[in-house]
Design an enzyme around this catalytic site. Structure first.
Site, PDB file in Angstrom:
ATOM      1  N   ARG A  27       0.821  -0.935  -0.062  1.00 40.10           N
ATOM      2  CA  ARG A  27      -0.053   0.134   0.019  1.00 40.10           C
ATOM      3  C   ARG A  27       0.886   1.293   0.079  1.00 40.10           C
ATOM      4  O   ARG A  27       0.958   1.890  -0.905  1.00 40.10           O
ATOM      5  CB  ARG A  27      -0.924   0.010   1.316  1.00 40.10           C
ATOM      6  CG  ARG A  27      -2.168   0.960   1.158  1.00 40.10           C
ATOM      7  CD  ARG A  27      -1.763   2.423   1.354  1.00 40.10           C
ATOM      8  NE  ARG A  27      -1.267   2.702   2.613  1.00 40.10           N
ATOM      9  CZ  ARG A  27      -0.570   3.919   2.966  1.00 40.10           C
ATOM     10  NH1 ARG A  27      -0.754   5.056   2.137  1.00 40.10           N
ATOM     11  NH2 ARG A  27      -0.104   4.048   4.150  1.00 40.10           N
ATOM     12  N   ASP A  28       1.619   1.588   1.119  1.00 38.59           N
ATOM     13  CA  ASP A  28       2.337   2.813   1.203  1.00 38.59           C
ATOM     14  C   ASP A  28       3.411   2.717   0.189  1.00 38.59           C
ATOM     15  O   ASP A  28       3.894   3.984  -0.375  1.00 38.59           O
ATOM     16  CB  ASP A  28       3.174   2.892   2.795  1.00 38.59           C
ATOM     17  CG  ASP A  28       3.446   4.150   2.741  1.00 38.59           C
ATOM     18  OD1 ASP A  28       2.942   5.256   2.136  1.00 38.59           O
ATOM     19  OD2 ASP A  28       3.974   4.256   3.980  1.00 38.59           O
ATOM     20  N   HIS A 219       7.058   4.299  12.422  1.00 40.25           N
ATOM     21  CA  HIS A 219       6.987   4.244  11.001  1.00 40.25           C
ATOM     22  C   HIS A 219       8.137   5.160  10.562  1.00 40.25           C
ATOM     23  O   HIS A 219       7.767   6.396  10.180  1.00 40.25           O
ATOM     24  CB  HIS A 219       5.341   4.647  10.298  1.00 40.25           C
ATOM     25  CG  HIS A 219       5.080   4.944   8.980  1.00 40.25           C
ATOM     26  ND1 HIS A 219       4.236   3.849   8.130  1.00 40.25           N
ATOM     27  CD2 HIS A 219       5.713   5.535   8.037  1.00 40.25           C
ATOM     28  CE1 HIS A 219       4.343   4.332   7.131  1.00 40.25           C
ATOM     29  NE2 HIS A 219       5.023   5.073   6.773  1.00 40.25           N
ATOM     30  N   HIS A 221      10.567   6.760   7.332  1.00 42.21           N
ATOM     31  CA  HIS A 221      10.940   6.724   6.216  1.00 42.21           C
ATOM     32  C   HIS A 221      12.373   7.002   6.125  1.00 42.21           C
ATOM     33  O   HIS A 221      13.148   7.541   7.246  1.00 42.21           O
ATOM     34  CB  HIS A 221      10.314   7.830   5.323  1.00 42.21           C
ATOM     35  CG  HIS A 221       9.045   7.568   5.100  1.00 42.21           C
ATOM     36  ND1 HIS A 221       8.672   7.490   3.527  1.00 42.21           N
ATOM     37  CD2 HIS A 221       7.779   7.102   5.746  1.00 42.21           C
ATOM     38  CE1 HIS A 221       7.270   7.123   3.413  1.00 42.21           C
ATOM     39  NE2 HIS A 221       6.998   6.980   4.730  1.00 42.21           N
ATOM     40  N   CYS A 252       6.522   9.724  -0.580  1.00 44.07           N
ATOM     41  CA  CYS A 252       5.209  10.425   0.029  1.00 44.07           C
ATOM     42  C   CYS A 252       5.168  11.414  -1.110  1.00 44.07           C
ATOM     43  O   CYS A 252       5.737  12.544  -1.415  1.00 44.07           O
ATOM     44  CB  CYS A 252       5.491  11.081   1.125  1.00 44.07           C
ATOM     45  SG  CYS A 252       4.107  11.854   1.791  1.00 44.07           S
ATOM     46  N   ASN A 261       9.565   3.787   2.979  1.00 47.78           N
ATOM     47  CA  ASN A 261       9.786   3.375   4.389  1.00 47.78           C
ATOM     48  C   ASN A 261      11.132   2.642   4.464  1.00 47.78           C
ATOM     49  O   ASN A 261      11.874   2.140   3.241  1.00 47.78           O
ATOM     50  CB  ASN A 261       8.797   2.297   5.099  1.00 47.78           C
ATOM     51  CG  ASN A 261       7.627   3.115   5.278  1.00 47.78           C
ATOM     52  OD1 ASN A 261       7.425   3.563   6.358  1.00 47.78           O
ATOM     53  ND2 ASN A 261       6.523   3.081   4.379  1.00 47.78           N
TER      54      ASN A 261
END
Length: 313
Positions: A27-28, A219, A221, A252, A261
């Site tokens: 997803r991310d 979380h 990055h 992002c 990430n």
């Protein structure tokens, strides 16, 4: 691989015996890809990850295709993946309509998202932090009524691309808001990867004063190469849930220059070396990272992945 024994750690270093990894690559990670990723590739990626021992995979998003076209096939992905017992399949949901679609797709965990930065909240979801909390109250209530897990993700806990520094008070306010909504887990996200170890340890400790440490997650990055150091610092103050993205996928769209990430392969290598249990097979993750990197036609973003793949040839 060479292992670092716990006895070799500095005195006073308090590390958890077990860590939960939340895999966010499907997803991310994939939502940042400019070219459309075929649905069957997304499904295959989730299935490969499911076989690694991961207990939580963020598999899809139910935001408007207008805003994130890459995630328009969320329902198809969620309904087609092979569900493994013991694995929680999560999806991002921005509103009531998104939650309804997620529930129809049999999602196990709904993820709502806000920010610790007013500027980022306005740019990301077009409303203030307070307005976002009000919007999510109905989603949170409906998720609880449906009997699924609810996770809250807080962007920009360590810095914002628009306003710069973010105060700890702002982070704590966001944590309290998500706690009041009934979140089972709350993510502290370094959206643009500017956090450093001492800052992370301090923010995590303060957040644990208003929400249980065992239900907070990190979380991170890796824009400035600090993600592994930040994970280590967070573990030293008691955190034991972390997000990562296979092959370092992601970025992002609202944060210029932000990388994905930290790579799942790199995190696992660190944790394995520290003797910390995850229940995840690193070689299965490396193979999944190789698969998705080849499918996307881009370099593998995991240093550990690249090293182990080279070693195997």
């Amino acid at each position: 691989m060479d292992e670092i024994q716990m006895a070799d750690l500095p005195r006073g270093a308090a590390l958890p015996g077990q860590v939960k990894i939340v895999e966010v690559g499907p997803r991310d990670g994939l939502q940042a890809e400019k070219d459309e990723v075929p649905t069957d590739i997304k499904i295959e990626l989730v299935n490969r990850l499911s076989g690694s021992g991961l207990s939580n995979i963020e598999a899809a998003s139910f935001v408007s295709p207008k805003w994130v076209p890459q995630m328009a096939d969320g329902a198809r992905v969620m309904t087609a993946i092979e569900r493994r017992p013991g694995v929680t399949y999560s999806a991002l949901v921005p509103n009531q309509r998104g939650l309804e679609s997620a529930l129809e797709s049999k999602v196990d965990e709904a993820v709502i998202f806000g920010a610790a930065s007013e500027a980022f909240s306005q740019r990301n979801i077009n409303c203030s932090i307070a307005e976002a909390s009000d919007r999510f109250s109905l989603v949170a209530r409906a998720a609880k009524d449906a009997g699924i897990r609810l996770r809250g993700s807080i962007s920009c806990c360590f810095g914002c691309p628009y306003q710069g520094a973010v105060s700890q008070d702002s982070v704590l306010d966001a944590v309290r808001r998500f706690a009041d909504l009934g979140c089972d887990e709350i993510d502290l996200a370094d959206t643009i990867g500017v956090g450093t170890a001492m800052q992370v340890a301090s923010v995590v400790e303060e957040a644990a004063r208003v929400f249980p440490m065992e239900r907070l997650s990190g979380h991170f990055h890796d824009t400035y190469g600090q993600a592994l150091a930040n994970i280590f610092a967070a573990m030293q103050v008691g955190m034991n849930i972390f997000h990562s993205s296979v092959a370092g996928l992601g970025g992002c769209p609202y944060a210029k220059g932000a990388t994905g990430n930290v790579a799942t392969e790199d995190v696992l290598y660190l944790l394995n070396g520290l003797g910390i249990e995850t229940g995840i097979d690193i070689h299965t993750i490396v193979a999944a990272g190789d698969f998705i990197s080849r499918a996307l036609g881009k370099p593998n973003g995991s240093r550990v992945g690249r090293a182990l793949l080279a070693k195997a040839t």
